[in-house]
Design an enzyme around this catalytic site. Structure first.
Site, short mmCIF file in Angstrom:
data_model
loop_
_atom_site.label_atom_id
_atom_site.label_comp_id
_atom_site.label_asym_id
_atom_site.label_seq_id
_atom_site.Cartn_x
_atom_site.Cartn_y
_atom_site.Cartn_z
N SER A 152 0.98 -1.07 0.02
CA SER A 152 0.00 -0.13 -0.01
C SER A 152 0.86 1.14 0.11
O SER A 152 2.30 1.10 0.50
CB SER A 152 -0.69 -0.13 1.11
OG SER A 152 -1.17 1.28 1.64
N TYR A 165 -1.42 -0.43 10.53
CA TYR A 165 -1.73 -1.29 9.35
C TYR A 165 -0.51 -0.78 8.47
O TYR A 165 0.00 -1.60 7.47
CB TYR A 165 -2.82 -0.63 8.64
CG TYR A 165 -3.24 -0.62 7.19
CD1 TYR A 165 -3.55 -2.14 6.68
CD2 TYR A 165 -2.92 0.29 6.26
CE1 TYR A 165 -3.72 -2.21 5.46
CE2 TYR A 165 -3.08 -0.02 4.99
CZ TYR A 165 -3.55 -1.39 4.50
OH TYR A 165 -3.78 -1.64 3.19
P1 NDP Z 1 -11.35 -6.57 0.64
O1 NDP Z 1 -11.78 -6.43 1.92
O2 NDP Z 1 -12.30 -6.53 -0.30
O3 NDP Z 1 -10.50 -7.76 0.10
C1 NDP Z 1 -9.71 -8.54 1.39
C2 NDP Z 1 -9.88 -10.02 1.03
O4 NDP Z 1 -9.13 -10.82 2.09
C3 NDP Z 1 -11.09 -10.64 0.96
O5 NDP Z 1 -11.14 -11.54 -0.18
C4 NDP Z 1 -11.26 -11.62 2.27
O6 NDP Z 1 -12.14 -12.44 1.95
C5 NDP Z 1 -9.78 -12.01 2.27
N1 NDP Z 1 -9.25 -12.29 3.59
C6 NDP Z 1 -9.55 -11.60 4.97
N2 NDP Z 1 -9.18 -12.42 5.93
C7 NDP Z 1 -8.57 -13.54 5.44
C8 NDP Z 1 -8.26 -14.80 5.96
N3 NDP Z 1 -7.89 -14.81 7.52
N4 NDP Z 1 -7.82 -15.76 5.01
C9 NDP Z 1 -7.89 -15.65 3.75
N5 NDP Z 1 -8.31 -14.57 3.18
C10 NDP Z 1 -8.72 -13.42 4.10
O7 NDP Z 1 -10.02 -5.57 0.45
P2 NDP Z 1 -9.23 -5.08 -0.73
O8 NDP Z 1 -9.36 -5.73 -2.06
O9 NDP Z 1 -8.90 -3.58 -0.85
O10 NDP Z 1 -7.67 -5.73 -0.01
C11 NDP Z 1 -7.00 -6.37 -1.02
C12 NDP Z 1 -5.30 -6.11 -0.43
O11 NDP Z 1 -5.28 -4.67 -0.82
C13 NDP Z 1 -5.24 -5.82 1.29
O12 NDP Z 1 -3.86 -6.29 1.40
C14 NDP Z 1 -5.22 -4.19 1.36
O13 NDP Z 1 -4.43 -3.99 2.40
C15 NDP Z 1 -4.64 -3.83 0.06
N6 NDP Z 1 -4.92 -2.41 -0.08
C16 NDP Z 1 -6.07 -1.93 -0.30
C17 NDP Z 1 -6.41 -0.52 -0.69
C18 NDP Z 1 -7.74 -0.13 -0.67
O14 NDP Z 1 -7.76 1.16 -0.60
N7 NDP Z 1 -8.74 -0.88 -0.86
C19 NDP Z 1 -5.34 0.29 -0.78
C20 NDP Z 1 -3.93 -0.09 -0.59
C21 NDP Z 1 -3.54 -1.70 -0.36
P3 NDP Z 1 -12.81 -13.57 3.19
O15 NDP Z 1 -13.39 -12.73 4.20
O16 NDP Z 1 -13.84 -14.36 2.36
O17 NDP Z 1 -11.78 -14.47 3.84
#
Ligand code: NDP
Length: 258
Positions: A152, A165
Protein backbone atom coordinates in the site's frame (compact mmCIF):
# COMPACT_ATOMS: atom_id res chain seq x y z
CA UNK A 1 4.06 -12.80 -32.03
CA UNK A 2 0.79 -14.68 -32.57
CA UNK A 3 -2.65 -13.12 -32.01
CA UNK A 4 -3.16 -15.64 -29.19
CA UNK A 5 0.05 -14.53 -27.44
CA UNK A 6 -1.21 -10.94 -27.51
CA UNK A 7 -4.79 -11.59 -26.36
CA UNK A 8 -3.97 -14.43 -23.90
CA UNK A 9 -0.46 -13.59 -22.64
CA UNK A 10 -0.95 -15.74 -19.52
CA UNK A 11 -2.12 -18.89 -21.33
CA UNK A 12 -0.59 -21.98 -19.74
CA UNK A 13 0.09 -20.23 -16.45
CA UNK A 14 -1.37 -21.15 -13.06
CA UNK A 15 -2.14 -18.14 -10.86
CA UNK A 16 -3.01 -18.35 -7.15
CA UNK A 17 -4.85 -15.31 -5.82
CA UNK A 18 -5.45 -14.77 -2.10
CA UNK A 19 -8.21 -12.49 -0.90
CA UNK A 20 -10.12 -13.45 -4.03
CA UNK A 21 -13.63 -13.34 -2.55
CA UNK A 22 -13.93 -9.54 -2.90
CA UNK A 23 -12.31 -6.31 -4.02
CA UNK A 24 -8.87 -6.34 -5.65
CA UNK A 25 -8.40 -10.12 -5.46
CA UNK A 26 -11.76 -10.89 -7.04
CA UNK A 27 -11.24 -8.40 -9.89
CA UNK A 28 -7.71 -9.71 -10.45
CA UNK A 29 -8.87 -13.33 -10.61
CA UNK A 30 -11.36 -12.42 -13.32
CA UNK A 31 -8.80 -10.39 -15.24
CA UNK A 32 -6.00 -12.97 -15.10
CA UNK A 33 -8.46 -15.67 -16.18
CA UNK A 34 -9.41 -13.42 -19.11
CA UNK A 35 -5.70 -13.20 -19.99
CA UNK A 36 -5.60 -17.00 -20.20
CA UNK A 37 -4.31 -18.09 -16.79
CA UNK A 38 -5.86 -20.94 -14.83
CA UNK A 39 -6.76 -19.19 -11.59
CA UNK A 40 -6.91 -20.64 -8.09
CA UNK A 41 -9.02 -18.41 -5.87
CA UNK A 42 -8.42 -18.48 -2.16
CA UNK A 43 -10.25 -16.79 0.75
CA UNK A 44 -12.47 -17.86 3.65
CA UNK A 45 -15.94 -17.26 2.13
CA UNK A 46 -16.51 -20.41 0.08
CA UNK A 47 -19.86 -19.23 -1.33
CA UNK A 48 -18.29 -16.10 -2.81
CA UNK A 49 -15.47 -18.17 -4.32
CA UNK A 50 -17.97 -20.61 -5.86
CA UNK A 51 -19.86 -17.71 -7.50
CA UNK A 52 -16.59 -16.31 -8.82
CA UNK A 53 -15.57 -19.64 -10.34
CA UNK A 54 -18.99 -19.93 -11.99
CA UNK A 55 -18.61 -16.44 -13.51
CA UNK A 56 -15.08 -17.14 -14.76
CA UNK A 57 -16.10 -20.46 -16.29
CA UNK A 58 -19.13 -18.84 -17.96
CA UNK A 59 -16.70 -16.43 -19.63
CA UNK A 60 -14.61 -19.36 -20.93
CA UNK A 61 -11.94 -19.32 -18.22
CA UNK A 62 -10.64 -22.03 -15.89
CA UNK A 63 -10.76 -21.64 -12.11
CA UNK A 64 -10.49 -23.63 -8.90
CA UNK A 65 -11.85 -22.44 -5.54
CA UNK A 66 -9.94 -23.30 -2.39
CA UNK A 67 -11.53 -21.96 0.79
CA UNK A 68 -8.87 -21.39 3.44
CA UNK A 69 -7.90 -19.01 6.21
CA UNK A 70 -4.38 -17.82 5.35
CA UNK A 71 -3.55 -17.28 9.03
CA UNK A 72 -3.74 -21.10 9.37
CA UNK A 73 -0.39 -22.37 8.06
CA UNK A 74 -1.59 -25.99 7.81
CA UNK A 75 -4.66 -24.97 5.78
CA UNK A 76 -2.48 -22.94 3.40
CA UNK A 77 -0.06 -25.85 2.97
CA UNK A 78 -3.01 -28.17 2.24
CA UNK A 79 -4.19 -25.70 -0.44
CA UNK A 80 -0.69 -25.59 -1.95
CA UNK A 81 -0.56 -29.40 -1.98
CA UNK A 82 -3.85 -29.47 -3.92
CA UNK A 83 -2.54 -26.93 -6.45
CA UNK A 84 0.53 -29.11 -6.92
CA UNK A 85 -1.48 -32.32 -7.25
CA UNK A 86 -4.29 -31.01 -9.45
CA UNK A 87 -2.58 -28.33 -11.55
CA UNK A 88 1.13 -29.19 -11.38
CA UNK A 89 1.96 -26.17 -9.19
CA UNK A 90 1.58 -22.39 -9.36
CA UNK A 91 3.82 -20.04 -11.37
CA UNK A 92 2.08 -16.83 -10.34
CA UNK A 93 1.15 -15.90 -6.79
CA UNK A 94 -0.86 -12.75 -6.10
CA UNK A 95 -0.45 -12.52 -2.31
CA UNK A 96 -3.18 -10.04 -1.60
CA UNK A 97 -5.40 -10.88 1.40
CA UNK A 98 -5.28 -8.07 3.94
CA UNK A 99 -7.22 -6.00 6.44
CA UNK A 100 -7.02 -2.31 7.46
CA UNK A 101 -8.22 -1.30 10.92
CA UNK A 102 -7.02 2.22 11.79
CA UNK A 103 -7.45 3.65 15.29
CA UNK A 104 -5.52 6.02 17.56
CA UNK A 105 -2.77 4.05 19.25
CA UNK A 106 -3.88 5.31 22.69
CA UNK A 107 -7.18 3.45 22.27
CA UNK A 108 -5.15 0.25 22.60
CA UNK A 109 -7.31 -1.69 20.14
CA UNK A 110 -5.03 -4.65 20.71
CA UNK A 111 -7.35 -7.18 19.04
CA UNK A 112 -7.34 -5.11 15.85
CA UNK A 113 -3.54 -4.71 16.03
CA UNK A 114 -3.25 -8.48 16.27
CA UNK A 115 -5.76 -9.08 13.46
CA UNK A 116 -3.74 -6.88 11.09
CA UNK A 117 -0.41 -8.43 12.09
CA UNK A 118 -1.83 -11.98 11.86
CA UNK A 119 -3.27 -11.49 8.37
CA UNK A 120 -1.05 -8.88 6.70
CA UNK A 121 2.23 -10.33 7.97
CA UNK A 122 1.82 -13.90 9.26
CA UNK A 123 -0.82 -14.84 6.67
CA UNK A 124 1.28 -13.33 3.89
CA UNK A 125 4.28 -15.36 5.10
CA UNK A 126 2.25 -18.59 5.35
CA UNK A 127 1.34 -18.16 1.68
CA UNK A 128 4.91 -17.35 0.66
CA UNK A 129 6.19 -20.35 2.60
CA UNK A 130 3.73 -22.76 1.03
CA UNK A 131 3.97 -21.57 -2.57
CA UNK A 132 7.58 -20.42 -3.05
CA UNK A 133 8.84 -23.96 -3.79
CA UNK A 134 6.28 -24.16 -6.61
CA UNK A 135 7.32 -20.75 -7.98
CA UNK A 136 11.00 -21.69 -7.93
CA UNK A 137 10.30 -25.04 -9.62
CA UNK A 138 8.14 -23.38 -12.29
CA UNK A 139 10.78 -20.72 -12.96
CA UNK A 140 13.46 -23.39 -13.34
CA UNK A 141 11.27 -25.24 -15.81
CA UNK A 142 9.69 -22.37 -17.78
CA UNK A 143 12.10 -19.47 -17.26
CA UNK A 144 9.81 -17.19 -15.25
CA UNK A 145 7.42 -17.07 -12.29
CA UNK A 146 5.82 -14.20 -10.39
CA UNK A 147 5.34 -13.36 -6.72
CA UNK A 148 3.25 -10.19 -6.51
CA UNK A 149 2.54 -8.89 -3.00
CA UNK A 150 -0.13 -6.30 -2.26
CA UNK A 151 1.39 -3.58 -0.13
CA UNK A 152 0.00 0.00 0.00
CA UNK A 153 1.10 3.60 -0.24
CA UNK A 154 0.80 3.35 3.55
CA UNK A 155 4.16 1.56 3.37
CA UNK A 156 5.77 4.87 2.38
CA UNK A 157 3.46 7.69 3.49
CA UNK A 158 2.33 8.89 6.91
CA UNK A 159 -1.32 8.51 7.95
CA UNK A 160 -1.94 9.32 11.63
CA UNK A 161 -3.98 6.52 13.33
CA UNK A 162 -2.97 4.06 10.59
CA UNK A 163 0.34 3.20 12.29
CA UNK A 164 -0.18 -0.54 12.73
CA UNK A 165 -1.62 -1.07 9.25
CA UNK A 166 1.12 1.07 7.72
CA UNK A 167 3.74 -0.87 9.67
CA UNK A 168 2.43 -4.16 8.27
CA UNK A 169 2.55 -2.76 4.74
CA UNK A 170 6.09 -1.38 5.23
CA UNK A 171 6.95 -4.97 6.14
CA UNK A 172 5.40 -6.20 2.88
CA UNK A 173 7.31 -3.70 0.73
CA UNK A 174 10.68 -4.24 2.39
CA UNK A 175 10.22 -8.01 2.42
CA UNK A 176 9.43 -7.86 -1.30
CA UNK A 177 12.65 -5.97 -2.07
CA UNK A 178 14.65 -8.58 -0.16
CA UNK A 179 12.88 -11.52 -1.77
CA UNK A 180 13.43 -10.00 -5.20
CA UNK A 181 17.17 -9.99 -4.58
CA UNK A 182 16.99 -13.57 -3.31
CA UNK A 183 14.66 -15.08 -5.92
CA UNK A 184 15.43 -12.95 -9.00
CA UNK A 185 18.56 -15.00 -9.78
CA UNK A 186 16.22 -18.03 -9.83
CA UNK A 187 13.98 -16.29 -12.40
CA UNK A 188 11.21 -15.56 -9.90
CA UNK A 189 10.15 -11.94 -10.30
CA UNK A 190 9.01 -10.29 -7.06
CA UNK A 191 6.87 -7.16 -7.10
CA UNK A 192 5.19 -4.98 -4.47
CA UNK A 193 2.01 -3.19 -5.53
CA UNK A 194 1.38 -0.01 -3.60
CA UNK A 195 -2.12 1.28 -4.35
CA UNK A 196 -3.61 4.49 -3.03
CA UNK A 197 -7.24 4.33 -2.04
CA UNK A 198 -9.39 1.77 -3.84
CA UNK A 199 -13.15 1.38 -3.25
CA UNK A 200 -13.61 -2.18 -1.89
CA UNK A 201 -14.90 -3.96 1.22
CA UNK A 202 -11.66 -2.92 2.97
CA UNK A 203 -13.25 0.30 4.26
CA UNK A 204 -16.35 -1.54 5.55
CA UNK A 205 -14.37 -3.24 8.34
CA UNK A 206 -13.21 0.07 9.84
CA UNK A 207 -14.79 0.78 13.25
CA UNK A 208 -12.92 3.91 14.38
CA UNK A 209 -15.17 6.98 14.05
CA UNK A 210 -12.36 9.39 13.18
CA UNK A 211 -11.03 7.12 10.43
CA UNK A 212 -14.55 6.60 9.07
CA UNK A 213 -15.03 10.37 8.87
CA UNK A 214 -11.68 10.75 7.09
CA UNK A 215 -12.66 8.04 4.60
CA UNK A 216 -16.08 9.66 3.98
CA UNK A 217 -14.39 13.01 3.33
CA UNK A 218 -11.94 11.39 0.95
CA UNK A 219 -14.74 9.64 -0.96
CA UNK A 220 -16.56 12.96 -1.40
CA UNK A 221 -13.40 14.82 -2.41
CA UNK A 222 -12.10 12.52 -5.15
CA UNK A 223 -12.80 9.58 -7.42
CA UNK A 224 -11.23 6.51 -5.83
CA UNK A 225 -9.53 3.78 -7.82
CA UNK A 226 -11.56 0.68 -8.64
CA UNK A 227 -10.49 -2.91 -7.96
CA UNK A 228 -10.33 -3.43 -11.70
CA UNK A 229 -7.73 -0.64 -12.03
CA UNK A 230 -5.44 -2.70 -9.79
CA UNK A 231 -6.31 -5.93 -11.61
CA UNK A 232 -5.16 -4.34 -14.87
CA UNK A 233 -1.82 -3.45 -13.25
CA UNK A 234 -1.33 -7.03 -12.01
CA UNK A 235 -2.04 -8.35 -15.50
CA UNK A 236 0.45 -5.87 -16.96
CA UNK A 237 3.21 -6.81 -14.50
CA UNK A 238 2.73 -10.55 -15.11
CA UNK A 239 2.60 -10.19 -18.90
CA UNK A 240 6.04 -8.63 -19.26
CA UNK A 241 8.85 -10.53 -20.97
CA UNK A 242 10.76 -12.69 -18.44
CA UNK A 243 13.65 -10.18 -18.22
CA UNK A 244 11.34 -7.37 -16.98
CA UNK A 245 10.58 -7.16 -13.26
CA UNK A 246 8.53 -4.25 -11.91
CA UNK A 247 9.97 -4.14 -8.41
CA UNK A 248 7.43 -1.70 -7.00
CA UNK A 249 4.36 -0.14 -8.55
CA UNK A 250 2.58 2.84 -6.98
CA UNK A 251 -0.95 3.43 -8.28
CA UNK A 252 -2.76 6.54 -7.07
CA UNK A 253 -6.20 7.98 -7.66
CA UNK A 254 -5.36 11.02 -9.78
CA UNK A 255 -6.67 13.46 -7.18
CA UNK A 256 -5.08 11.78 -4.12
CA UNK A 257 -2.17 13.87 -2.93
CA UNK A 258 -0.65 11.70 -0.17
P1 NDP B 1 -11.35 -6.50 0.61
O1 NDP B 1 -11.76 -6.39 2.05
O2 NDP B 1 -12.39 -6.34 -0.44
O3 NDP B 1 -10.60 -7.88 0.37
C1 NDP B 1 -9.87 -8.55 1.37
C2 NDP B 1 -9.81 -10.02 0.99
O4 NDP B 1 -9.01 -10.71 1.95
C3 NDP B 1 -11.16 -10.69 0.99
O5 NDP B 1 -11.26 -11.53 -0.14
C4 NDP B 1 -11.16 -11.53 2.24
O6 NDP B 1 -11.97 -12.68 2.04
C5 NDP B 1 -9.70 -11.90 2.33
N1 NDP B 1 -9.33 -12.30 3.67
C6 NDP B 1 -9.51 -11.62 4.82
N2 NDP B 1 -9.08 -12.34 5.87
C7 NDP B 1 -8.61 -13.52 5.35
C8 NDP B 1 -8.06 -14.68 5.93
N3 NDP B 1 -7.86 -14.79 7.24
N4 NDP B 1 -7.73 -15.71 5.12
C9 NDP B 1 -7.93 -15.62 3.78
N5 NDP B 1 -8.43 -14.54 3.17
C10 NDP B 1 -8.78 -13.50 3.96
O7 NDP B 1 -10.20 -5.42 0.43
P2 NDP B 1 -9.20 -5.05 -0.79
O8 NDP B 1 -9.53 -5.81 -1.99
O9 NDP B 1 -9.15 -3.58 -0.83
O10 NDP B 1 -7.83 -5.54 -0.16
C11 NDP B 1 -6.89 -6.36 -0.83
C12 NDP B 1 -5.49 -5.91 -0.42
O11 NDP B 1 -5.27 -4.60 -0.93
C13 NDP B 1 -5.24 -5.85 1.08
O12 NDP B 1 -3.96 -6.39 1.34
C14 NDP B 1 -5.24 -4.36 1.36
O13 NDP B 1 -4.46 -4.03 2.48
C15 NDP B 1 -4.65 -3.82 0.07
N6 NDP B 1 -4.87 -2.41 -0.22
C16 NDP B 1 -6.14 -1.94 -0.35
C17 NDP B 1 -6.36 -0.60 -0.61
C18 NDP B 1 -7.72 -0.02 -0.65
O14 NDP B 1 -7.86 1.22 -0.57
N7 NDP B 1 -8.79 -0.82 -0.81
C19 NDP B 1 -5.24 0.32 -0.80
C20 NDP B 1 -3.93 -0.28 -0.69
C21 NDP B 1 -3.78 -1.60 -0.42
P3 NDP B 1 -12.71 -13.54 3.17
O15 NDP B 1 -13.33 -12.57 4.14
O16 NDP B 1 -13.71 -14.32 2.38
O17 NDP B 1 -11.66 -14.43 3.78
Amino acid sequence: MTVHAVSKPLAGRVAVITGASSGIGEATAEHLAGLGATVVVLARRADRLRDLVTRIEKDGGTALALAADVTDAAAVQAAADRVQAELGGADLLFNNAGVMLPAPVEERATEQWQQQIDLNITGLMNVIGAFTPQLVAAAAERGVADLINTSSIAAQNIFPTFAVYSGTKAYVSHLSRHLRAELGPKNVRVSALEPGIVGTELQSHVTDVGALEWLDGSRQAMEWLTADDIAQAVGFVASQPPRVNFQQLTIMPTAQTS
